[in-house]
Design an enzyme around this catalytic site. Structure first.
Site, short mmCIF file in Angstrom:
data_model
loop_
_atom_site.label_atom_id
_atom_site.label_comp_id
_atom_site.label_asym_id
_atom_site.label_seq_id
_atom_site.Cartn_x
_atom_site.Cartn_y
_atom_site.Cartn_z
N CYS A 107 39.83 40.55 37.01
CA CYS A 107 38.79 40.08 37.93
C CYS A 107 38.99 40.57 39.37
O CYS A 107 38.05 41.01 40.02
CB CYS A 107 38.66 38.57 37.89
SG CYS A 107 40.22 37.68 37.90
N HIS A 164 37.01 37.73 44.38
CA HIS A 164 37.97 37.10 43.48
C HIS A 164 38.15 35.61 43.78
O HIS A 164 38.28 34.80 42.87
CB HIS A 164 39.32 37.79 43.54
CG HIS A 164 40.36 37.10 42.71
ND1 HIS A 164 40.20 36.89 41.35
CD2 HIS A 164 41.54 36.53 43.03
CE1 HIS A 164 41.24 36.24 40.89
NE2 HIS A 164 42.07 36.00 41.87
#
Length: 474
Positions: A71, A130
């Site tokens: 991610c 993130h």
């Protein structure tokens, strides 16, 4: 003369207002860890009526791939428009640190920032970068989302180093972090704005732990779910370096799941989380449809990467094979074809230039991706770009229509003929009959391979623990 100046001034204001009214709004929905377990993308089990509804009123890219199968670096790539191999952001990175990486990232406008400079009002809630967003970027901030809630005790999996677990928890959706994100986004769409807006909504599920209330589990009978393709000897023909890179002792293996009769339960839990997120996506889409912005809003829905659910003998993302690189991507809105499925290999880094193009803004020269707007209008066969995924410095995957080629930092290679072997089970890299194909694929590898940024890190296994400066600091 004063009258003429006043008239010109008022005409200028009216023209600017008219231009603002004509600019489309943007609703960007980011979903964490969602693979293609979505009805519109062909999964036979997924109950996803709202994402399917969005797909039917827009265009799906069923062969879209992330630039990093994790991610942090994936979202940094999507939102800066830059590849990991260009920035050195190969691992996790704090939102505020992206600009600190290098003069390049410092001077590159991220996607929301570019729209803000073009006169857009920025709003955001949940996980988009993130963590959330860089400080001070948003005009209106709905806050970040937590990864929980966490059960007092794990139900099935208690290994350290991961939040992986599955079970019905909590009792109510009001305890889920995505509830706040959904409600905040709905409220934002009920307001009036005097300029075009860019609203970003980030959902946590189906990120682990795979916890949602019982009613979402009740949608699925584990006994009726389709197991993903699995070959126990799948990795026997892989180069030695893959054993280091794909070493995830904290995650369940497929063999463990089979022996403990948990594979179908894991699938049920993951799909329950997907359906829960679909429910929230639907609520946001309903709010948009009821609003005054329904006919003038571009919608894009993406996930940051795929997720293995038993393929390649694990339940994890973080690899250069199809199940971790492929991610859902949907565009809908004004002048976007409805019900179209583009099967050409595209990249998540293409999202940035595509939104810029759809909003009729000047192209941004820093973007390394390509606008997908031409694919809305023409056959995908004209698309000549490969999809490139990078997992650590000098480890790259090249995905074309017919092949996936992987080259690692030590020169080791994998090659799969996707027409004959869509599951990527037979490594053809040493087959001399494919030497010319490998030569062509090597020419597509990134020419730049930046060193690991000192602001980017990943500590999940021994291979990655020693990559990046930050991981070596006390």
């Amino acid at each position: 003369m004063k009258y003429l100046l006043l008239t010109a001034f008022l005409l200028g204001i009216n023209t600017a207002c008219a231009q603002n009214k004509q600019k489309p709004n943007v609703l960007m929905i980011a979903v964490d860890d969602l693979n293609d377990f979505v009805g519109a993308f062909g999964n036979p089990d997924a109950i996803t009526p709202n994402i399917d509804r969005l797909a039917n009123r827009g265009t799906i890219f069923s062969n879209a791939h992330c630039q990093a199968p994790l991610c942090g670096p994936s979202r940094a790539s999507i939102l800066t428009g830059l590849r990991p191999s260009t920035t050195g952001i190969y691992g996790m990175i704090a939102d505020n640190d992206i600009k600190k990486v290098s003069p390049l990232t410092a001077n590159t406008k991220n996607l929301p920032e570019y729209f803000k400079n073009a006169g857009y009002y920025l709003m955001g809630v949940g996980k988009v970068f993130h963590e959330h967003f860089p400080d001070g970027l948003l005009d209106e901030d709905g806050g970040a989302s937590e990864y929980g809630p966490y059960a007092p005790q794990k139900f099935k999996w208690d290994k350290k180093g991961t939040s992986t677990d599955w079970g019905a928890y909590p009792k109510s959706e009001t305890e889920m972090p995505d509830e706040h994100a959904t409600q905040w986004a709905i409220a934002a769409l009920e307001k009036s704005y005097n300029q075009p807006f860019f609203l970003s909504v980030g959902f946590i599920r189906p990120h682990v732990p795979w916890y949602v209330p019982q009613k979402w589990f009740d949608l699925y009978d584990p006994a009726k779910l389709h197991l993903p393709p699995y070959l126990a000897t799948d990795k026997d023909d892989l180069p030695a370096i893959t054993k280091q890179i794909d070493d995830w002792p904290m995650m369940p293996t497929t063999q463990w799941a089979i022996e403990n009769n948990e594979w179908r339960n894991i699938l049920q839990a993951y799909l329950a989380c997907v359906s829960y997120t679909d429910y929230n996506v639907g609520r946001v889409l309903d709010a948009l449809q009821k609003s005054k912005y329904a006919d003038n809003t571009i919608i894009v829905l993406w996930s940051d990467h795929g997720y293995r659910l038993g393929e390649k003998n694990t339940f994890a993302k973080v690899c250069l094979w199809d199940r971790a690189t492929k991610a859902p991507l949907i565009f809908a809105g004004p002048n976007i074809p409805q019900g179209k499925n583009v099967k050409a290999p595209v990249e998540l880094v293409d999202i940035y230039p595509t939104l810029v193009d759809l909003a009729h803004l000047p192209a941004y020269s820093a973007n390394e991706g390509f606008s997908l707007v031409s694919l809305f209008k023409t056959a995908d066969k004209k698309w000549k770009h490969p999809a490139i995924t990078t997992w650590g410095k000098d480890n790259h995957s090249i995905k074309t229509r017919d092949y996936r080629f992987i080259q690692y930092e030590d020169g080791s290679q994998e090659l799969y003929d996707l027409k004959k072997d869509p599951n990527e089970w037979e490594n053809l890299a040493k087959d001399k009959r494919y030497a010319s194909i490998i030569l062509k694929m090597k020419q597509l590898l990134p020419k730049q391979n930046a060193e690991w940024s000192g602001f980017s890190f990943y500590k999940a296994n021994e291979y990655f623990k020693h990559k990046g400066l930050k991981t070596n600091q006390p």
